[in-house]
Structure formats: C-alpha cells, structure tokens
Design a protein around this motif. Structure first.
Motif, mmCIF file in Angstrom:
data_model
loop_
_atom_site.group_PDB
_atom_site.id
_atom_site.type_symbol
_atom_site.label_atom_id
_atom_site.label_comp_id
_atom_site.label_asym_id
_atom_site.label_seq_id
_atom_site.Cartn_x
_atom_site.Cartn_y
_atom_site.Cartn_z
ATOM 1 N N VAL A 12 -15.804 -0.215 26.770
ATOM 2 C CA VAL A 12 -16.027 -1.570 27.431
ATOM 3 C C VAL A 12 -17.107 -2.576 27.018
ATOM 4 O O VAL A 12 -16.397 -3.702 27.140
ATOM 5 C CB VAL A 12 -16.736 -0.858 29.008
ATOM 6 N N VAL A 109 -13.174 3.956 35.285
ATOM 7 C CA VAL A 109 -13.915 3.071 34.318
ATOM 8 C C VAL A 109 -14.753 2.207 34.925
ATOM 9 O O VAL A 109 -14.373 1.397 36.100
ATOM 10 C CB VAL A 109 -12.732 2.449 33.511
ATOM 11 N N LEU A 111 -16.532 -1.571 35.226
ATOM 12 C CA LEU A 111 -16.044 -2.801 34.493
ATOM 13 C C LEU A 111 -17.706 -3.512 34.231
ATOM 14 O O LEU A 111 -17.837 -4.323 34.355
ATOM 15 C CB LEU A 111 -15.418 -3.433 35.545
#
Lengths: 346, 259
Positions: A12, A109, A111
């Motif tokens: 990320v 996930v 962010l």
C-alpha cells in the motif's frame, strides 16, 4: 481497521508513494498551465496532446544532463543533501489516510500505510527534518549565494514550524487525538447548530487555525510569496545554485511533494479528508473528494504564486513572530476555554 | 535472537558510532551531522520502547529546531577560526580524558551493579493503554503529579528567552539613530571585539570596524544625539551604511566618544 500482513502494508505504501511521484510530475504541468492561463499564455503545448507528456520529457532531460560538482564542495554532504529533502518529503505520506478499510480481491486492505498514535507529530517532525537538506546543500556548495539561501531557509523554517505546530493544537484539543486517522474519523460526525446540520469539519470550528496553518504551510514549503531561500533576483537561485541534473531535481521533487503532502494534510485535518456526500457508501467516491480538496489547495498555491510579490525578509520574520504566533496562542486559549465549558468543568 | 533485539542493537550501534563521529570529526558541520544521526537513532529507540510521543518530540525539538540553529551558527563560522578544533591543548585534553574516564567508570559500575534498573514504575503497558495511549499517560502525569516542576521548568525557559532578547537588542541603537532610516551593514561589529584586533590591522572592507581618529570622523550620522553617551554604552563601534558608497562610523570606542 483490519489487521493486515506487513507485506500488504508495504505494498500500500509503495502504491501511495508512486502515485505521489506521478502526482508530483503532473503538479508541474498543472502549475505551468495555470500560471500560463493567468498570464494569458499557452503553457506547454508541444510534447504530446496538449503538452501532457511534458513532465516526462522534463524528467528524461534532467537524467541526461551533466552532473556538476563544484571543486570546493564538501563532496559527501553535497551528495546526500538533496536526498534528505526528497526522502523526508515522501515518507510523510505514510500517515495520511486515503480512506478506511476496503475489500480488494477478497482481502481487507487499509487505505493508509500506518496509523500512528502521534501521526500528526510525525508529519511535523519530518517536515522539520527536510530543512537539513536545504541547509547542508547550501553549506556543501561552497557558494555565498547558496549559503545565504540556506541561512534564510533555516531561520524561516524554524520560525514557521512553531506557528504550524501550534495552529494544530486547537484541532488536537477538539479531537482529543494526535492520530491523523482519529482526527479524520471525528470529522465524519455531524455538527448540530440548532436546526442546521453541518459536517463536523474542523475548518468550521477552527477557521483561524486553518488560515494560519495554510500561511505557515506555504512558508514551510518555501513557496511564493515566501520563497526567499531561492529568491532568483537576489540569490541567483539560492540553496540549489550549484546543483545540476538529477541532484537538482531531487530538490525540485522534494518541494513539490512537500506541497502535495501538506495539501493532503490540510485537507485531512480541516476539510474532512475523504469525507463528502456519498463517501460512506463508495470508498472510491471518498478518494475523489480527497483529490478534489487536494486540487483546490494546489490551485491555491499556484494562484498565490501568480498573484503576490515576494515578501521582504524582515517582513517575513515579522509576520511569523509578531502576527501569527500571538494569534495562534489566542486561538489555543479560546479553544481550550470553550472545550472546558463544553465539558462542564468550568 | 528476536527481531526487536536485533533492531535495537543495530540502532544502538549506529547511535554510538555517530556519537563517536561527533567527537572525531574535524569539521564542525560534520560533527553536527553526526549528532543529527545520533538523535535520530535515539528517537527510533524511543519508538521501540513504545514512547512514540517522546520520539516525535525528540525529532521536532532537538533535531528539527535546536540542531538547525547550531548548524546556522556553525555555517557562519570559519572552522579555521576555531582553535579548539585544531590546536592540541594538553591541559584541556588531560582534563577531558580524566573526566571521561571517571564517567565511564561510573556508568560501568552502575551497569555492573544493575542499579541502572530502578524500581519498576506504574507505567506498565496495561496502565498506559488504560488511559488511552502514551500521549495521554504522559500528559496526565506531567499536568497532575509533576505540575509544579513542569511550571518551574517553563519559567526557567522563559527567563532564557528574555535573556536572549536582552542580549540581542542592539546597544540602544534606537536612541542613537533616532528616526533616521538606516541599515546595519553585514560588517556589524557585534561579536568582533574591537579591543581584540591588533592595532593598525584592518580586515577586508566592510568586515571589521574601522578605527576613526576623533578628529576626522566622516559625516557625523546622528552624532548630534550622542551627548548622553555614557562610557559603558560605547564600547564598540557601529557601522552604519545608508548606501553602498557611504560608510560612516557611529559611536566609536571610548577614545572617540569623548571628542
């Protein structure tokens, strides 16, 4: 907030940093186009459709240039000073939330790369480290103009850093957290003013802090009208006079990334970040809102550059110490007082 | 070996090496860079101990502000002008080695006796988490239990700030110059003690104050306002420049003050 494996966090962060680099490249295009429009010119038009490939061409050009090192330079310091600016700028994106937790390919996930409980201080700390690149680069160049630019940068950044940090104290008092993510979550609530229901963005409760943060942020990134460390007319180009080729572009990259990060920071702390109509249903919409807010700030930067002349140095220091600092202290006291009254402790 | 121990030793090793570099480096700016590295690693150790707030403050205050100011001063000083960095001064060295050895012995004895590990406080991870994190825990402690020492420290710092302002005030510059608009040149002699200059030796133009015989003082800028000059006030000369071509000296040393 989902627990995720370390490699996913790194992935990320990697994606964000690269997005930031591309954003930086197109920030130069955006700036040139907006400046051109304000000065009734065309801006870049030749490279690609509407000049869209211009940033890439610039990058390739800079890679191909000769890398000059002055004979009297302090070589090692000269080598790593631009890297300090670049690294401290780009690492700051790690604590900026681009949304909550989403599901991509069946995986939860986050962010955001990191949710530090002192995230806002992390941003400030690395912002203040960036000035080392400028000072050391100026010193290592063995050039009087560079040295003057570096000295100006040192005094300017140290002064405005205090204002920048203190302007956030009001926000911290209201949100009771130093974590950027917590501050963002706080703003997704509603602010009830009698019959009126407003988003709880901190620009509404801390307007003075917002204005001061913006001014100090511009000074911290050495942008016009506070770009005295690199004032062309007086200092040739200040601290990076002796830098060429890709070493120069690291300074350039650092400055633009700092602008983007600071704009993201301002949008997240004061304008509700990813918050906006429909953002709680589609996470993509949240990103769009964030980018729109970011563009607003970037446009503001360019607008100021096109409009305002450069300050004189004593005026610059005078504004920080005699105007902004007292204002920001008053803001903190008023906020703390209201907070106590609101808690019923007074 | 667990990862965190490995990382700690890495940080500690870099920290100690950087601290050594501060002492060994011959260029004061390089010393400052090593000090930055050392502070940065100390901040990283704070993070490993779960004291994120201390780490952030360490970077913001020490690395981001104090060392920047140190560099600011160092860049203005020619390293060759600092005899301490080059000349061997046997007495100083001997004292330094002696004190260093004593400190080493003390620290070594403390570590060997295990007296460094004091009483376990009540800031256990569970207690810290109960009040909401280390920022909250630190704030609570500082503003309740340690309120008085905290306020006294801030008072001491305030005295320091006031002292700095008093020192930085030009010697009654406003009184002498009156309303006249004037710029202080870069050759401002503050810091260059006139008495320390060998007589008859003037520095490069504009760098050091020029001694002016009492008779032929050029255009007496503001001299009409200098009747009240006391002996204490006029110990240094002040160069006033209104434009590049003119340089006048206001308020000379004691001798010229009595003209």
């Amino acid at each position: 907030m989902a627990d995720q494996p370390l490699w996913l966090t790194f992935l990320v962060a990697f994606v964000f940093m690269n997005a930031l680099l591309i954003g930086m490249a197109y920030m130069t295009y955006f700036e040139r186009k907006v400046l051109a429009a304000m000065q009734d010119r065309m801006g870049p038009t030749r490279t690609g459709p509407k000049g869209l490939l211009q940033p890439i061409a610039d990058g390739i050009k800079l890679l191909g240039k000769e890398d000059l090192i002055p004979a009297a330079a302090d070589k090692w310091v000269f080598f790593f000073a631009p890297l300090v600016v670049f690294v401290t700028a780009i690492v700051r994106v790690a604590v900026i939330p681009f949304g909550g937790t989403v599901e991509i390919f069946g995986r939860q996930v986050n962010l955001f790369a990191a949710d530090l409980n002192v995230g806002a201080l992390f941003l400030l700390a690395f912002g203040s480290l960036g000035v080392y690149g400028i000072i050391l680069g100026a010193y290592a160049s063995a050039n009087r103009f560079s040295l003057l630019g570096g000295l100006r940068a040192a005094a300017q950044v140290v002064s405005y850093e205090i204002v920048l940090g203190l302007s956030l104290v009001g926000v911290f008092l209201l949100s009771q957290s130093l974590s950027v993510r917590q501050i963002l979550l706080q703003q997704q609530a509603d602010l009830q003013l009698g019959p009126l229901s407003l988003p709880n963005w901190f620009i509404l409760s801390q307007p003075l802090a917002f204005v001061i943060f913006l001014i100090a942020g511009i000074a911290e990134t050495n942008r016009a009208p506070f770009d005295l460390p690199e004032a062309e007319t007086e200092l040739v180009s200040g601290f990076h006079t002796e830098y060429s080729a890709f070493r120069f572009s690291f300074y350039f990259l650092g400055e633009y990334i700092n602008m983007i990060v600071l704009s993201l920071f301002a949008a997240t702390l004061f304008l509700g970040g990813t918050d906006g109509p429909g953002a709680d249903r589609y996470w993509g919409l949240g990103l769009v809102w964030l980018v729109l807010k970011l563009l607003f700030f970037l446009f503001f930067y360019v607008w100021l550059r096109a409009t305002l002349p450069r300050f004189r140095y004593d005026q610059l220091m005078g504004i920080a110490w005699k105007v902004l600092l007292p204002l920001v202290l008053v803001n903190i006291m008023v906020t703390a007082f209201i907070r106590l009254v609101g808690n019923g402790q007074l | 070996m667990p990862w965190d121990v490995l990382v700690f030793y890495l940080l500690a090793a870099v920290c100690v090496l950087a601290a050594g570099g501060v002492v060994v480096a011959t260029n004061p700016v390089h010393s400052a860079i090593f000090l930055v590295l050392c502070f940065f690693n100390v901040a990283a150790v704070f993070v490993m101990l779960g004291a994120e707030f201390l780490a952030a403050v360490q970077i913001i205050v020490y690395t981001g502000a104090i060392l920047v100011l140190v560099l600011f001063v160092l860049m203005l000083v020619d390293p060759d002008d600092l005899p301490e960095f080059h000349a061997a001064r046997p007495v100083q060295r001997a004292v330094g080695v002696l004190l260093g050895a004593i400190l080493l012995l003390e620290v070594g004895a403390a570590i060997l006796n295990r007296t460094v590990v004091g009483q376990q406080g009540n800031a256990t991870p569970a207690n810290v988490a109960a009040v909401g994190g280390n920022v909250q825990a630190l704030g609570r402690n500082l503003y309740t239990q340690y309120l008085l020492p905290f306020e006294i420290v801030s008072l001491v710092l305030l005295v320091g700030v006031v002292g700095a302002i008093v020192l930085a005030l030009p010697e009654r510059l406003g009184e002498r110059v009156g309303q006249r608009r004037a710029t202080i040149s870069l050759g401002h002699p503050r810091g260059t003690d006139v008495a320390a200059l060998p007589p008859g030796l003037d520095g490069p133009d504009g760098e050091t104050p020029v001694r002016v015989a009492s008779g032929d003082r050029p255009v007496a800028t503001g001299s009409g306002r200098r009747e009240a000059t006391s002996e204490l006030e006029a110990t240094r000369e002040l160069i006033m420049v209104r434009d590049a071509d003119e340089r006048t000296v206001v308020g000379g040393g004691r001798d010229s003050g009595r003209s």
